[in-house]
Design a protein around this motif. Structure first.
Motif, PDB file in Angstrom:
ATOM      1  N   LYS A   1      18.490  18.172  37.890  1.00  0.00           N
ATOM      2  CA  LYS A   1      17.681  19.612  37.193  1.00  0.00           C
ATOM      3  C   LYS A   1      18.188  20.117  36.337  1.00  0.00           C
ATOM      4  O   LYS A   1      19.418  21.134  36.766  1.00  0.00           O
ATOM      5  CB  LYS A   1      16.986  20.070  38.671  1.00  0.00           C
ATOM      6  N   SER A   2      17.711  21.087  35.659  1.00  0.00           N
ATOM      7  CA  SER A   2      18.528  21.613  34.730  1.00  0.00           C
ATOM      8  C   SER A   2      17.803  23.230  35.539  1.00  0.00           C
ATOM      9  O   SER A   2      17.438  23.020  36.138  1.00  0.00           O
ATOM     10  CB  SER A   2      17.845  21.864  33.537  1.00  0.00           C
ATOM     11  N   GLY A   3      18.752  23.898  35.120  1.00  0.00           N
ATOM     12  CA  GLY A   3      18.338  25.697  35.534  1.00  0.00           C
ATOM     13  C   GLY A   3      19.717  26.002  34.827  1.00  0.00           C
ATOM     14  O   GLY A   3      20.433  26.270  34.191  1.00  0.00           O
ATOM     15  N   ILE A   4      18.750  27.427  35.249  1.00  0.00           N
ATOM     16  CA  ILE A   4      19.675  29.230  34.240  1.00  0.00           C
ATOM     17  C   ILE A   4      21.195  28.867  34.930  1.00  0.00           C
ATOM     18  O   ILE A   4      21.135  29.035  35.955  1.00  0.00           O
ATOM     19  CB  ILE A   4      19.038  30.511  34.626  1.00  0.00           C
ATOM     20  N   GLY A   5      21.333  29.110  33.966  1.00  0.00           N
ATOM     21  CA  GLY A   5      22.901  29.440  35.109  1.00  0.00           C
ATOM     22  C   GLY A   5      23.800  31.069  34.706  1.00  0.00           C
ATOM     23  O   GLY A   5      23.179  31.607  34.124  1.00  0.00           O
ATOM     24  N   LYS A   6      25.155  30.433  35.162  1.00  0.00           N
ATOM     25  CA  LYS A   6      25.424  31.889  35.164  1.00  0.00           C
ATOM     26  C   LYS A   6      26.980  32.360  34.431  1.00  0.00           C
ATOM     27  O   LYS A   6      27.941  31.126  34.837  1.00  0.00           O
ATOM     28  CB  LYS A   6      25.650  32.678  36.924  1.00  0.00           C
ATOM     29  N   LEU A   7      26.637  33.196  33.887  1.00  0.00           N
ATOM     30  CA  LEU A   7      28.165  33.288  32.808  1.00  0.00           C
ATOM     31  C   LEU A   7      28.927  34.598  33.442  1.00  0.00           C
ATOM     32  O   LEU A   7      28.904  35.757  33.006  1.00  0.00           O
ATOM     33  CB  LEU A   7      27.496  33.966  31.561  1.00  0.00           C
ATOM     34  N   SER A   8      29.740  34.007  34.178  1.00  0.00           N
ATOM     35  CA  SER A   8      30.554  35.067  34.461  1.00  0.00           C
ATOM     36  C   SER A   8      31.630  35.322  33.924  1.00  0.00           C
ATOM     37  O   SER A   8      32.715  34.897  32.938  1.00  0.00           O
ATOM     38  CB  SER A   8      31.983  34.944  35.714  1.00  0.00           C
ATOM     39  N   GLU A   9      32.528  36.866  33.606  1.00  0.00           N
ATOM     40  CA  GLU A   9      32.744  37.233  32.464  1.00  0.00           C
ATOM     41  C   GLU A   9      33.914  38.453  33.268  1.00  0.00           C
ATOM     42  O   GLU A   9      33.989  38.804  34.063  1.00  0.00           O
ATOM     43  CB  GLU A   9      32.051  38.333  31.302  1.00  0.00           C
ATOM     44  N   GLY A  10      35.300  37.753  32.756  1.00  0.00           N
ATOM     45  CA  GLY A  10      36.608  38.488  33.421  1.00  0.00           C
ATOM     46  C   GLY A  10      37.440  39.332  32.132  1.00  0.00           C
ATOM     47  O   GLY A  10      37.652  39.121  30.914  1.00  0.00           O
ATOM     48  N   THR A  11      37.745  40.123  32.575  1.00  0.00           N
ATOM     49  CA  THR A  11      38.877  40.997  31.510  1.00  0.00           C
ATOM     50  C   THR A  11      40.471  41.338  32.192  1.00  0.00           C
ATOM     51  O   THR A  11      40.285  41.400  33.416  1.00  0.00           O
ATOM     52  CB  THR A  11      38.493  42.501  30.653  1.00  0.00           C
ATOM     53  N   MET A  12      40.998  41.317  31.337  1.00  0.00           N
ATOM     54  CA  MET A  12      42.665  41.671  31.862  1.00  0.00           C
ATOM     55  C   MET A  12      43.353  42.588  30.532  1.00  0.00           C
ATOM     56  O   MET A  12      43.249  42.885  29.534  1.00  0.00           O
ATOM     57  CB  MET A  12      43.500  40.616  32.057  1.00  0.00           C
ATOM     58  N   ASP A  13      44.222  43.380  30.960  1.00  0.00           N
ATOM     59  CA  ASP A  13      45.840  44.192  30.165  1.00  0.00           C
ATOM     60  C   ASP A  13      46.408  42.765  29.308  1.00  0.00           C
ATOM     61  O   ASP A  13      46.706  42.178  30.282  1.00  0.00           O
ATOM     62  CB  ASP A  13      45.618  45.421  31.014  1.00  0.00           C
ATOM     63  N   ALA A  14      47.480  43.683  28.620  1.00  0.00           N
ATOM     64  CA  ALA A  14      48.433  42.177  28.436  1.00  0.00           C
ATOM     65  C   ALA A  14      49.552  41.338  29.345  1.00  0.00           C
ATOM     66  O   ALA A  14      49.286  40.625  29.086  1.00  0.00           O
ATOM     67  CB  ALA A  14      48.808  42.979  27.336  1.00  0.00           C
ATOM     68  N   ARG A  15      49.411  42.439  30.140  1.00  0.00           N
ATOM     69  CA  ARG A  15      50.679  42.013  31.414  1.00  0.00           C
ATOM     70  C   ARG A  15      49.256  40.890  32.427  1.00  0.00           C
ATOM     71  O   ARG A  15      50.421  40.425  32.362  1.00  0.00           O
ATOM     72  CB  ARG A  15      50.853  43.364  32.147  1.00  0.00           C
ATOM     73  N   GLY A  16      48.145  41.900  32.360  1.00  0.00           N
ATOM     74  CA  GLY A  16      47.718  40.603  32.833  1.00  0.00           C
ATOM     75  C   GLY A  16      47.084  38.972  32.489  1.00  0.00           C
ATOM     76  O   GLY A  16      47.574  37.959  32.925  1.00  0.00           O
TER      77      GLY A  16
END
Length: 264
Positions: A94-109
């Protein structure tokens, strides 16, 4: 009755003798798809693109994410996963709406993540250990193109969330039923980038977004594919010799075995 017994014996013998041959063939395939660490041969640009896999994610089939690094060395990570359907419904196709998770990091991370493989962000599949990446330099324009290609995934998720909120808070039974029907229709709308575990999963979405910056990946995504994230990363890595290959941190014995064996 005798003919039936002979037929079953023939089938059993065929399976028994073909299994070793198939096993040898599959091991040869696994050896042929092994990736070794290499530098990218693309010209140096301001930004970087990483197509990554957590080898033992999704019960050993792998989970793919995308990371794009800007001119300052800060990384933005994208991870696509199912949201509307349960695992059993997904496995049933079955198909469905997905979740697009997004995260950010600084240069050190970002640097620490590339060294250790340990991703520690809020979001689905954004707090886990990743094992291998294909990478290449990209331009600042390519960087923006990747996130523009991600917009339909984000818009579909936001539309579903708004409709789901209406359904969850509606007290009138008739109105609630209508909202439920609309939610089901969204999950079948082929004009939306739906999550489908076999054809548009985490790995396919990562390649679609990344292909905005790479023609070879675009060609691979729409002409040849494997069933699993691990298999796709290795198959594309063997084909795209100009992409770099890197490992992230130390792999456990289980992760090394999975990375070798999961090639389909």
């Amino acid at each position: 009755m005798r003919n039936r017994h002979q037929f079953l014996k023939y089938c059993g013998d065929a399976i028994k003798y073909s299994m070793p041959i198939l096993a040898v063939f599959y091991l040869c395939l696994c050896f042929s798809m092994r990736l070794t660490v290499r530098e990218t041969s693309y010209a140096e640009e301001d930004c970087m693109l990483y197509y990554m896999v957590n080898v033992d994610g999704m019960k050993g089939l792998g989970h793919s994410i995308l990371m794009v690094v800007d001119e300052e060395g800060c990384g933005r990570v994208l991870s696509f996963n199912g949201m509307q359907r349960s695992l059993s419904e997904c496995l049933m196709g079955k198909s469905g709406i997905g979740k697009l998770s997004e995260g950010t990091m600084d240069a050190r991370g970002t640097e620490d993540f590339l060294l250790s493989g340990n991703l520690c962000l809020d979001g689905d599949q954004l707090a886990d250990n990743y094992d291998m990446a294909l990478y290449r330099p990209i331009t600042a324009e390519d960087y923006q193109a990747v996130f523009k290609r991600a917009e339909p995934y984000r818009e579909a998720e936001e539309g579903f969330a708004a409709l789901y909120q209406k359904w969850a808070t509606e007290e009138d039974a008739a109105e609630k039923a209508e909202y439920h029907q609309e939610l089901e229709q969204m999950g079948e709308d082929e004009n939306l980038p739906l999550y489908q575990i076999y054809t548009n999963n985490c790995d396919h979405a990562a390649r679609v977004m990344a292909s905005s910056a790479d023609q070879d990946l675009l060609d691979y995504t729409y002409s040849a594919w494997r069933m699993t994230p691990n298999g796709n990363l290795k198959a594309f890595g063997k084909r795209a010799e100009k992409w770099g290959v890197m490992t992230l941190g130390e792999q456990s014995l289980q992760e090394r075995i999975l990375l070798f064996l999961v090639s389909f």
